[in-house]
Design a protein around this motif. Structure first.
Motif, mmCIF file in Angstrom:
data_model
loop_
_atom_site.group_PDB
_atom_site.id
_atom_site.type_symbol
_atom_site.label_atom_id
_atom_site.label_comp_id
_atom_site.label_asym_id
_atom_site.label_seq_id
_atom_site.Cartn_x
_atom_site.Cartn_y
_atom_site.Cartn_z
ATOM 1 N N ARG A 45 -8.807 -13.199 -42.269
ATOM 2 C CA ARG A 45 -10.058 -13.443 -41.529
ATOM 3 C C ARG A 45 -10.910 -14.491 -42.229
ATOM 4 O O ARG A 45 -11.555 -15.316 -41.587
ATOM 5 C CB ARG A 45 -10.849 -12.136 -41.387
ATOM 6 C CG ARG A 45 -10.334 -11.278 -40.239
ATOM 7 C CD ARG A 45 -11.173 -10.056 -40.031
ATOM 8 N NE ARG A 45 -12.493 -10.336 -39.482
ATOM 9 C CZ ARG A 45 -13.370 -9.400 -39.128
ATOM 10 N NH1 ARG A 45 -13.051 -8.139 -39.263
ATOM 11 N NH2 ARG A 45 -14.543 -9.715 -38.644
ATOM 12 N N ALA A 84 -9.782 -16.913 -44.139
ATOM 13 C CA ALA A 84 -9.145 -18.223 -43.926
ATOM 14 C C ALA A 84 -9.493 -18.764 -42.539
ATOM 15 O O ALA A 84 -9.812 -19.945 -42.382
ATOM 16 C CB ALA A 84 -7.635 -18.104 -44.091
ATOM 17 N N GLU A 85 -9.457 -17.868 -41.533
ATOM 18 C CA GLU A 85 -9.821 -18.283 -40.165
ATOM 19 C C GLU A 85 -11.264 -18.756 -40.111
ATOM 20 O O GLU A 85 -11.590 -19.758 -39.473
ATOM 21 C CB GLU A 85 -9.658 -17.093 -39.204
ATOM 22 C CG GLU A 85 -8.282 -16.957 -38.634
ATOM 23 C CD GLU A 85 -8.176 -15.703 -37.764
ATOM 24 O OE1 GLU A 85 -9.184 -15.273 -37.183
ATOM 25 O OE2 GLU A 85 -7.074 -15.139 -37.719
ATOM 26 N N SER A 86 -12.125 -17.994 -40.783
ATOM 27 C CA SER A 86 -13.552 -18.329 -40.784
ATOM 28 C C SER A 86 -13.794 -19.691 -41.440
ATOM 29 O O SER A 86 -14.566 -20.507 -40.931
ATOM 30 C CB SER A 86 -14.322 -17.220 -41.514
ATOM 31 O OG SER A 86 -15.566 -17.649 -41.917
ATOM 32 N N VAL A 87 -13.111 -19.916 -42.562
ATOM 33 C CA VAL A 87 -13.265 -21.204 -43.267
ATOM 34 C C VAL A 87 -12.766 -22.340 -42.383
ATOM 35 O O VAL A 87 -13.411 -23.383 -42.264
ATOM 36 C CB VAL A 87 -12.489 -21.169 -44.610
ATOM 37 C CG1 VAL A 87 -12.385 -22.545 -45.220
ATOM 38 C CG2 VAL A 87 -13.166 -20.218 -45.582
ATOM 39 N N LYS A 88 -11.631 -22.098 -41.714
ATOM 40 C CA LYS A 88 -11.056 -23.123 -40.837
ATOM 41 C C LYS A 88 -12.023 -23.447 -39.688
ATOM 42 O O LYS A 88 -12.241 -24.611 -39.358
ATOM 43 C CB LYS A 88 -9.726 -22.598 -40.269
ATOM 44 C CG LYS A 88 -8.760 -23.674 -39.851
ATOM 45 C CD LYS A 88 -7.426 -23.029 -39.478
ATOM 46 C CE LYS A 88 -6.512 -24.033 -38.832
ATOM 47 N NZ LYS A 88 -5.271 -23.424 -38.363
ATOM 48 N N ALA A 89 -12.583 -22.367 -39.099
ATOM 49 C CA ALA A 89 -13.522 -22.566 -37.984
ATOM 50 C C ALA A 89 -14.746 -23.351 -38.451
ATOM 51 O O ALA A 89 -15.253 -24.221 -37.749
ATOM 52 C CB ALA A 89 -13.937 -21.213 -37.417
ATOM 53 N N GLN A 90 -15.212 -23.024 -39.664
ATOM 54 C CA GLN A 90 -16.382 -23.718 -40.212
ATOM 55 C C GLN A 90 -16.072 -25.193 -40.447
ATOM 56 O O GLN A 90 -16.875 -26.072 -40.123
ATOM 57 C CB GLN A 90 -16.810 -23.051 -41.532
ATOM 58 C CG GLN A 90 -18.092 -23.581 -42.141
ATOM 59 C CD GLN A 90 -19.299 -23.372 -41.220
ATOM 60 O OE1 GLN A 90 -19.446 -22.304 -40.632
ATOM 61 N NE2 GLN A 90 -20.119 -24.386 -41.083
ATOM 62 N N GLN A 91 -14.862 -25.441 -40.990
ATOM 63 C CA GLN A 91 -14.458 -26.834 -41.233
ATOM 64 C C GLN A 91 -14.360 -27.606 -39.916
ATOM 65 O O GLN A 91 -14.779 -28.751 -39.835
ATOM 66 C CB GLN A 91 -13.110 -26.869 -41.956
ATOM 67 C CG GLN A 91 -13.234 -26.560 -43.450
ATOM 68 C CD GLN A 91 -11.884 -26.404 -44.134
ATOM 69 O OE1 GLN A 91 -10.859 -26.238 -43.469
ATOM 70 N NE2 GLN A 91 -11.887 -26.445 -45.452
ATOM 71 N N LYS A 92 -13.826 -26.927 -38.887
ATOM 72 C CA LYS A 92 -13.685 -27.573 -37.583
ATOM 73 C C LYS A 92 -15.068 -27.911 -37.023
ATOM 74 O O LYS A 92 -15.290 -28.993 -36.495
ATOM 75 C CB LYS A 92 -12.931 -26.630 -36.629
ATOM 76 C CG LYS A 92 -12.482 -27.311 -35.352
ATOM 77 C CD LYS A 92 -11.760 -26.342 -34.436
ATOM 78 C CE LYS A 92 -11.531 -26.984 -33.080
ATOM 79 N NZ LYS A 92 -11.138 -26.023 -32.066
ATOM 80 N N HIS A 93 -15.968 -26.939 -37.182
ATOM 81 C CA HIS A 93 -17.335 -27.143 -36.688
ATOM 82 C C HIS A 93 -17.984 -28.333 -37.398
ATOM 83 O O HIS A 93 -18.606 -29.185 -36.769
ATOM 84 C CB HIS A 93 -18.153 -25.868 -36.935
ATOM 85 C CG HIS A 93 -19.599 -25.991 -36.581
ATOM 86 N ND1 HIS A 93 -20.034 -25.957 -35.277
ATOM 87 C CD2 HIS A 93 -20.690 -26.189 -37.350
ATOM 88 C CE1 HIS A 93 -21.346 -26.117 -35.269
ATOM 89 N NE2 HIS A 93 -21.767 -26.256 -36.517
ATOM 90 N N GLN A 99 -10.182 -19.480 -52.665
ATOM 91 C CA GLN A 99 -9.939 -18.243 -51.901
ATOM 92 C C GLN A 99 -9.088 -17.243 -52.686
ATOM 93 O O GLN A 99 -9.185 -16.041 -52.474
ATOM 94 C CB GLN A 99 -9.291 -18.573 -50.560
ATOM 95 C CG GLN A 99 -10.277 -19.207 -49.601
ATOM 96 C CD GLN A 99 -9.686 -19.455 -48.224
ATOM 97 O OE1 GLN A 99 -8.823 -18.726 -47.767
ATOM 98 N NE2 GLN A 99 -10.149 -20.502 -47.581
#
Lengths: 193, 196
Positions: free
Chosen positions: A66, A68-77, B18
């Motif tokens: 979760r 990793a997903e959150s970090v990815k979403a933040q980076q995308k944003h 991480q």
């Protein structure tokens, strides 16, 4: 909280001084108070020895997934916000480019129209040429903007920018072809010879 | 495990490492999960709440005060999140049958199946008791008995005063003690005091 309850609480927490212990003992002489304290002690023992629930297997993996997903979403944003800024800059450049590119065309078209008024017999031919010129201009700009958009790469935006900067020279070349004008450099070379 | 080690992991996690945060998760997952389970009395929901607590901790690492214990900080996030969940649950409560735990991890040094069954039964009975408490009373009891936090620490975690925590805890103890007595008196009921 009254004194009796306070002493009972502190006794359960193991924080009674010898004097307070004596005071509590005196209070617990009564049957009702003793019974109440005994119940609290039973409960205290139950809770103190209560088992700890262990985390299910793979909980840590799920949590890290979760995150990793959150970090990815933040980076995308963040990238989208950055792209929006770049896009605004590109639109500014494109609008300026189109204005710069079309201004000489408008002037040229006006010149053609004025000359055509002096010679009405060629007006029809001039109008056809001017219309064709504008259609071609719009098509060229549209094609080049689409090419710039298709070539856009966030890590290498120079390619798109280069395509956009080619619009004025491409249009100039187009005008020369349509109007049958010779290249200035070639003319100069010819005159030198 | 020393606090300096945890501090190093926290600093590394703040820098985006991480793997360092994964070490923190491994270190505290049991404590956070147990707290969530004791608060929510539902394993699926407790797992989700534990995930959410760690996610919130990760996203707010820059707000962590390095003078405080990291564990206390995470536990504070988890307990407040569970209190929020219970309050929301009251608004839209749907009865869900508690699923049987998918796995009871039995490593070589784990208790035998009979002991596990006994522990589960005991754990469930204690959970039934806790269910009778208001959310903030339950939080005080869990933090006091399962984690041995002081009144001052619990007050800080739940953003209230020490005297309020003392009062909540005593009332909670009285309520639970009365429940044990009532249940023991009921014919046909297993004696809860056997749990001690």
């Amino acid at each position: 909280m009254d004194r009796k309850n306070q002493l009972m609480q502190e006794a359960l927490d193991g924080e009674l001084s010898p004097e307070q212990q004596q005071e509590l003992d005196a209070i617990l002489d009564g049957d009702q108070e003793r019974a109440e304290y005994d119940k609290l002690q039973v409960l205290d023992d139950i809770l103190r020895t209560a088992p700890h629930e262990r985390a299910p297997q793979r909980l840590a993996l799920k949590i890290m997934g979760r995150i990793a997903e959150s970090v990815k979403a933040q980076q995308k944003h963040n990238m989208e916000a950055e792209l929006t800024e770049i896009a605004e800059a590109v639109i500014d450049v494109a609008m300026t480019t189109v204005t710069v590119a079309t201004l000489p065309l408008l002037v040229g078209a006006s010149w053609l129209m004025l000359n055509a008024q002096a010679r009405p017999e060629v007006a029809e031919d001039v109008l056809a040429k001017v219309t064709a010129l504008f259609i071609l201009t719009i098509d060229v700009i549209q094609v080049m903007l689409e090419e710039a958009e298709a070539a856009y790469d966030p890590e290498n935006p120079e390619v798109s920018m280069a395509i956009l900067t080619m619009i004025p020279s491409t249009l100039l070349l187009l005008v020369k072809q349509v109007m049958g004008l010779e290249d200035d450099d070639e003319t100069d070379d010819d005159s030198t010879e | 495990m020393s606090d300096p080690t945890i501090s190093q992991w926290v600093y590394a996690a703040i820098d985006g490492d991480q793997d360092a945060f994964a070490e923190i998760v491994y270190a505290f997952q049991d404590a956070v999960y147990n707290l969530c389970y004791r608060m929510l009395n539902n394993r699926t929901e407790a797992e989700d709440a534990a995930q959410e607590a760690f996610l919130r901790a990760y996203n707010n690492l820059d707000r962590y005060d390095h003078n405080r214990s990291f564990k206390t900080w995470v536990m504070s996030i988890a307990s407040n999140h569970c209190i929020d969940r219970i309050r929301k649950r009251r608004m839209t409560y749907v009865s869900i049958d508690e699923p049987i735990p998918a796995t009871l991890s039995l490593a070589s040094d784990d208790p035998q199946p009979e002991q596990v069954a006994e522990m589960n039964e005991r754990s469930q009975r204690i959970q039934e008791l806790l269910d009778h408490l208001q959310d903030d009373y339950r939080a005080a009891v869990v933090l006091r008995y399962w984690y041995d936090y002081s009144y001052a620490e619990i007050a800080e975690m739940l953003d209230t005063t020490e005297s309020a925590i003392k009062s909540r805890l005593f009332r909670a103890r009285q309520t639970l003690a009365a429940l044990i007595t009532d249940r023991d008196a009921e014919p046909g009921e297993d004696r809860l005091s056997r749990l001690s």
